[in-house]
Enzyme design. Structure first.
Site, short mmCIF file in Angstrom:
data_model
loop_
_atom_site.label_atom_id
_atom_site.label_comp_id
_atom_site.label_asym_id
_atom_site.label_seq_id
_atom_site.Cartn_x
_atom_site.Cartn_y
_atom_site.Cartn_z
N ARG A 1 -6.65 9.69 1.06
CA ARG A 1 -5.83 9.89 2.25
C ARG A 1 -5.98 11.26 2.85
NH1 ARG A 1 -3.58 4.70 2.54
NH2 ARG A 1 -2.79 3.95 0.76
N ARG B 1 -0.74 -7.26 -5.49
CA ARG B 1 0.15 -8.23 -5.88
C ARG B 1 -0.28 -9.82 -5.78
NH1 ARG B 1 2.33 -3.82 -4.38
NH2 ARG B 1 4.68 -3.08 -4.66
N GLN C 1 6.60 1.00 -7.05
CA GLN C 1 5.97 0.48 -7.92
C GLN C 1 6.67 0.38 -9.32
OE1 GLN C 1 2.98 3.65 -8.36
NE2 GLN C 1 1.87 2.93 -6.43
N ASP D 1 2.80 7.22 2.36
CA ASP D 1 1.65 7.38 2.21
C ASP D 1 1.02 7.77 3.60
OD1 ASP D 1 1.34 6.40 -0.36
OD2 ASP D 1 0.76 4.36 0.21
N LYS E 1 1.53 11.91 -5.98
CA LYS E 1 0.54 10.85 -5.54
C LYS E 1 -0.86 11.22 -5.95
CE LYS E 1 3.47 8.57 -3.28
NZ LYS E 1 4.01 7.13 -3.91
N ARG F 1 -1.03 11.51 -13.37
CA ARG F 1 0.21 11.23 -12.68
C ARG F 1 1.09 10.74 -13.47
NH1 ARG F 1 -1.68 7.28 -7.80
NH2 ARG F 1 0.33 7.56 -7.20
N SER G 1 -1.38 -2.84 -1.06
CA SER G 1 -0.05 -3.38 -1.89
C SER G 1 -0.12 -4.74 -2.12
CB SER G 1 1.07 -2.77 -1.29
OG SER G 1 1.23 -1.30 -1.28
C1 S3P Z 1 2.82 1.29 -3.46
C2 S3P Z 1 4.10 2.14 -3.58
C3 S3P Z 1 3.90 3.48 -3.28
C4 S3P Z 1 2.69 3.93 -2.50
C5 S3P Z 1 1.64 3.40 -2.97
C6 S3P Z 1 1.54 1.85 -3.19
C7 S3P Z 1 3.04 0.10 -3.87
O1 S3P Z 1 4.15 4.29 -4.46
O2 S3P Z 1 2.57 5.21 -2.42
O3 S3P Z 1 0.27 3.75 -2.32
O4 S3P Z 1 2.06 -0.78 -3.61
O5 S3P Z 1 4.17 -0.62 -4.42
P1 S3P Z 1 5.55 4.47 -5.09
O6 S3P Z 1 6.33 3.19 -5.42
O7 S3P Z 1 5.41 5.23 -6.41
O8 S3P Z 1 6.31 5.40 -3.96
#
Ligand code: S3P
Length: 449
Positions: A404, A34, A177, A329, A356, A130, A30
């Site tokens: 995963r 970013r 996200q 996750d 997911k 998705r 994550s």
């Molecule tokens: C993430 C947010 C999560 C997570 C993903 C990474 C992120 O998803 O499952 O692996 O980096 O913001 P969601 O925000 O859709 O729950």
């Protein structure tokens, strides 16, 4: 990537008595996405250390290059990004291929929504199934236009707004996200853009935006929600150095493997333990795991620790729905811990798992069934009936292009009575290149099948 022919990689994990050693988790996925994205919209050069060089993050780097930012690797995990300033992307000359990465696709949609040109975005077979409507809907309110496949699926085209409109948006799903996509769109929008999140989700975007000099405030609302307000059109300052901590979601696999193998003693160094990410570790402790955070410190604006886990007998517990965002996750590998535990573990409020990389509730349930672990599944819950250390194993698990699922069931194979195979472990490279070697270094037996 979506155009390459796919060669499945079958792996088999065989039972071992214990794991031991010290390892470091790969960089946080994550935070890596970013760091590249914010570097790409800052003015000047940002350097990054510890970047995850998994396929997902490399997809983000590739897309940012097509948008005109310079992103180059200068050593293992060491990257240099020369940004174009807020609103400074140029029209990409090719389709943006986000591979397997929902984070790349959703967050980048937020940036593209306020650039007045048209981009085309696609991904691999998993990503193309998705939901993107969750970002299309708020970003359309800000003035972007999208043409997507039925149900808001990739491939899609996005034409960004000439002059975007600030919105106040209450998240209908607990999703970092979606929150991040709106905040990133809010950067190139005049005025204040507000995202209200009823349940706290990972806050890496907020932390890093502040580090880049954006004006952002978090206001508690009377109903317990948090409002995150971003002031548009700042000049984001590059020139900084970002240190990416290890990924708690990747560390989780070694942690659970050690927790369920009595006699194990494993330390995973340098792991991010931001409370918005650390739900699994709390849950493992409640299950009776011998798990401690050592050398707690702050690194690059994020809390970090070394995590020591020693094998113990675990017991089933109820995992409350409001904990789901902080461990979203980690449910596949929690299901493995639950299968090894004594008694039933009830995972509640987990409907988001269905959106997911695969329908993770269905994938986990099928993997449990293939390995003789009793469970009950509903739209929104999974109950796993533990075997008290006697997982039958012997099954072949379908991973459905989901890293995963592959890693979780390989961990299960280490602690089962019979080996467990996964039909395709190649997606592991999206988030954890070197997973098999790292686990082998601790004493795991995972080999091509
Ligand atoms: C993430 C947010 C999560 C997570 C993903 C990474 C992120 O998803 O499952 O692996 O980096 O913001 P969601 O925000 O859709 O729950």
């Amino acid at each position: 990537m979506s155009t390459a022919p796919h060669r499945p990689l079958k792996l088999v994990a065989s039972p071992v008595s214990r794991l031991e050693g010290e390892v470091r988790a790969p960089g946080d996925k994550s935070i890596s996405h970013r760091a590249l994205m914010l570097g790409a919209i800052a003015v000047g050069e940002t350097t990054i250390e510890g970047l995850l060089e998994g396929e997902d993050v490399l997809a983000t780097a590739g897309a940012l290059r097509l948008l005109g930012a310079e992103c180059e690797m200068v050593g293992p995990g060491a990257w240099r990004v020369r940004g174009r300033g807020v609103g400074g992307f140029r029209e990409p000359t090719d389709v943006l291929d986000m591979g397997n990465s929902g984070t790349a696709a959703r967050l980048l949609s937020g940036l593209l929504a306020t650039h007045a040109f048209t981009s085309f975005m696609t991904g691999d077979a998993s990503m193309r199934s998705r939901p993107m409507m969750r970002v299309i809907e708020p970003l359309s309110r800000m003035g972007a236009r999208f043409v997507a496949r039925q149900g808001g699926r990739l491939p899609m085209a996005v034409t960004g707004a000439e002059i975007a409109m600030p919105i106040e948006y209450r998240l209908p799903v607990a999703s970092a996200q979606v929150k991040s996509a709106i905040l990133l769109a809010g950067l190139n929008t005049p005025g204040e853009t507000t995202v209200i999140e009823p349940e706290a989700t990972r806050d890496h975007t907020e932390r890093m935006l502040t580090g880049f000099g954006a004006t952002l405030r978090v206001e508690p609302r009377p109903d317990g929600a948090r409002a995150i307000v971003i002031v548009g059109q700042p000049e984001l300052r590059g020139g900084g150095h970002i240190v990416v901590p290890g990924d708690p979601s990747s560390a989780a696999f070694a942690a659970v493997a050690a927790a369920i193998l009595p006699g194990s003693d494993v330390t995973i160094g340098n792991v991010g333990v931001n409370p918005t990410r650390a739900g699994l570790y709390l849950t493992l402790r409640e299950m009776g795991a011998d798990l401690t955070f050592l050398n707690e410190r702050i690194m690059g604006g994020e809390p970090v620790a070394d995590i020591r886990v020693r094998g113990a007998r675990l017991r089933g517990i109820d995992v409350p729905a409001d904990r789901a965002p902080s461990m979203i996750d980690e449910y596949p590998v929690l299901a493995v811990a639950a299968a090894a535990a004594e008694g039933t573990t009830r995972m509640l409020g987990v409907h988001e798992l269905r959106a997911k990389e695969s329908d993770r509730l269905a994938s986990v349930a099928a993997g449990l069934a293939a390995n003789g672990v009793r469970h009950d599944i509903g739209e929104d819950f999974l109950h796993v009936h533990g075997t008290a250390g006697a997982i039958p194993g012997g099954g072949l698990v379908a991973t459905h292009i989901d890293h995963r699922i592959a890693m979780a069931f390989l961990v299960m194979g280490l602690a089962a009575k019979n080996p467990i195979a996964v039909d395709d472990a190649s997606p592991i490279d999206t988030s954890f290149p070197g997973f098999v070697a790292l686990m082998a270094g601790l004493g795991a037996r995972i080999a091509a099948g």
